[in-house]
Design an enzyme around this catalytic site. Structure first.
Site, PDB file in Angstrom:
ATOM      1  N   ASP A   1       0.871  -1.171   0.000  1.00  0.00           N
ATOM      2  CA  ASP A   1       0.000   0.000   0.000  1.00  0.00           C
ATOM      3  C   ASP A   1       0.907   1.219   0.000  1.00  0.00           C
ATOM      4  OD1 ASP A   1      -2.112  -1.765   0.272  1.00  0.00           O
ATOM      5  OD2 ASP A   1      -2.397  -1.388   2.419  1.00  0.00           O
TER       6      ASP A   1
ATOM      7  N   GLU B   1      -9.238  -0.018  -4.104  1.00  0.00           N
ATOM      8  CA  GLU B   1      -8.318   0.726  -3.248  1.00  0.00           C
ATOM      9  C   GLU B   1      -7.247   1.391  -4.096  1.00  0.00           C
ATOM     10  OE1 GLU B   1      -8.710  -2.324   0.598  1.00  0.00           O
ATOM     11  OE2 GLU B   1      -6.867  -2.292  -0.597  1.00  0.00           O
TER      12      GLU B   1
ATOM     13  N   HIS C   1      -3.520   0.224  -3.226  1.00  0.00           N
ATOM     14  CA  HIS C   1      -3.092  -1.173  -3.113  1.00  0.00           C
ATOM     15  C   HIS C   1      -2.589  -1.715  -4.452  1.00  0.00           C
ATOM     16  CE1 HIS C   1      -3.296  -5.324  -1.405  1.00  0.00           C
ATOM     17  NE2 HIS C   1      -3.474  -5.625  -2.689  1.00  0.00           N
TER      18      HIS C   1
END
Length: 256
Positions: free
Chosen positions: A151, A233, A236
Site C-alpha cells: 500500500d 483501493e 493497493h
C-alpha cells in the site's frame, strides 16, 4: 551490605555473544525478504499498522516496528518507480508492505468484536465494520502476507510538510475534503488511506480532476514496473508471480 558483582572477561564475552545473536535474530528475514530501506532509503515510510493512525486505533499484532519489508523483486521494482518519480520531484510513501498472518487474524477479531467507535467509523462511514469482509475490503488471508503486495501513495517534495496526526483530535471521515480529514502528508488522492468507500475506488467518478490525475500517475508508474492495482483501493498494488505462500514472522526493527 549487598556484595558487588564484578563481571569477568568471560562474562562480558558471553554477554556480547548473546547481544549479537539477538541483533541477528531481529534482522533475519526468510526466503528473499528484504528491508526496503536497504534497497532505497529515499522511499518514505509511514507503516500505519505499526502505530495508532489506522482503523483499529492501535498497532496490529506482529507490527513491532515501522519498517517496510517486501520480497526483493518487489523492492527492486519499487526502486525503479521511485527513480521515475524523482525526476518529477515526487516520492513514494509506503503505508503497508509485508503483513504477518497474525495481523490479519487480529483484523478478523476486531471486525467481529461488536464495538463501533467514532475513530473507527472514519474509515468505513457508510456501513458497519462487520460488513468489511463481505464487501471485500478486508481478507482473512491477505496478499500482503506473501510479501508481494504493498500500500502506498505519493509525496510532492516541493510541497511544505503537512501537520502530524493528532490522536486526540476529532477528524472528519475519510471521504471528506483533505482539509477536514486526518492528515497524511501526501498528495490529495480524494479519499484517505484505508477508506472503505466507493470514493476510494481507483476509478471513482466522485473525485476532482486533480485527484484523478494523481491516481492515474501512480497507477501508470506502478504498472510500468509490473504492478497491478486493486480496483477498490487506489493505494493497493501487487506484483504477480512473486509468491503465493503466506508468512507470519513479526516485523522487527532494522538493526543496521
Amino acid at each position: 551490605m549487598q556484595r558487588m558483582h564484578i563481571p569477568t572477561t568471560t562474562t562480558i564475552a558471553v554477554a556480547l555473544v548473546v547481544l549479537a545473536a539477538g541483533s541477528a535474530q531481529a534482522q533475519s528475514l526468510p526466503d528473499d525478504f528484504v528491508y526496503l530501506r536497504d534497497l532505497d532509503p529515499g522511499i518514505r515510510q509511514d507503516i500505519r499498522y505499526a502505530g495508532v493512525n489506522n482503523f483499529v486505533g492501535r498497532p496490529l499484532a506482529g507490527y513491532d516496528a515501522n519498517e517496510c519489508i517486501v520480497k526483493r523483486s518487489v523492492g527492486l521494482a519499487l526502486q525503479n518507480v521511485q527513480r521515475e518519480l524523482a525526476q518529477q520531484r515526487l516520492s513514494l510513501k509506503m503505508l503497508d508492505c509485508y503483513r504477518p498472518a497474525r495481523a490479519s487474524r487480529d483484523m478478523v477479531a476486531w471486525a467481529q468484536d461488536g464495538r463501533e467507535t467514532e475513530a473507527q467509523r472514519r474509515y468505513n462511514p457508510g456501513f458497519s465494520k462487520r460488513d468489511l469482509f463481505r464487501l471485500g475490503y478486508i481478507a482473512e488471508v491477505s496478499g500482503h502476507s506473501t510479501g508481494a503486495a504493498v500500500d502506498l501513495t505519493i509525496v510532492d517534495l516541493r510541497a511544505p510538510k503537512g501537520p502530524a496526526f493528532d490522536p486526540n483530535r476529532v477528524y472528519a471521515d475519510c471521504t471528506a475534503p483533505e482539509s477536514r480529514r486526518a492528515p497524511e502528508d501526501s498528495v490529495d488522492m480524494g479519499a484517505g488511506y484505508d477508506c472503505s468507500d466507493a470514493k476510494a475506488h481507483t476509478a471513482a467518478k466522485s473525485i476532482t480532476a486533480d485527484q484523478r490525475r494523481w491516481r492515474k500517475l501512480l497507477v501508470a508508474a506502478m504498472a510500468r514496473q509490473g504492478f497491478v492495482n486493486f480496483s477498490k483501493e487506489w493505494w493497493h498494488f501487487s506484483l504477480p508471480g512473486v509468491g503465493k505462500q503466506a508468512y507470519d514472522f513479526p516485523i522487527a526493527r532494522r538493526m543496521r
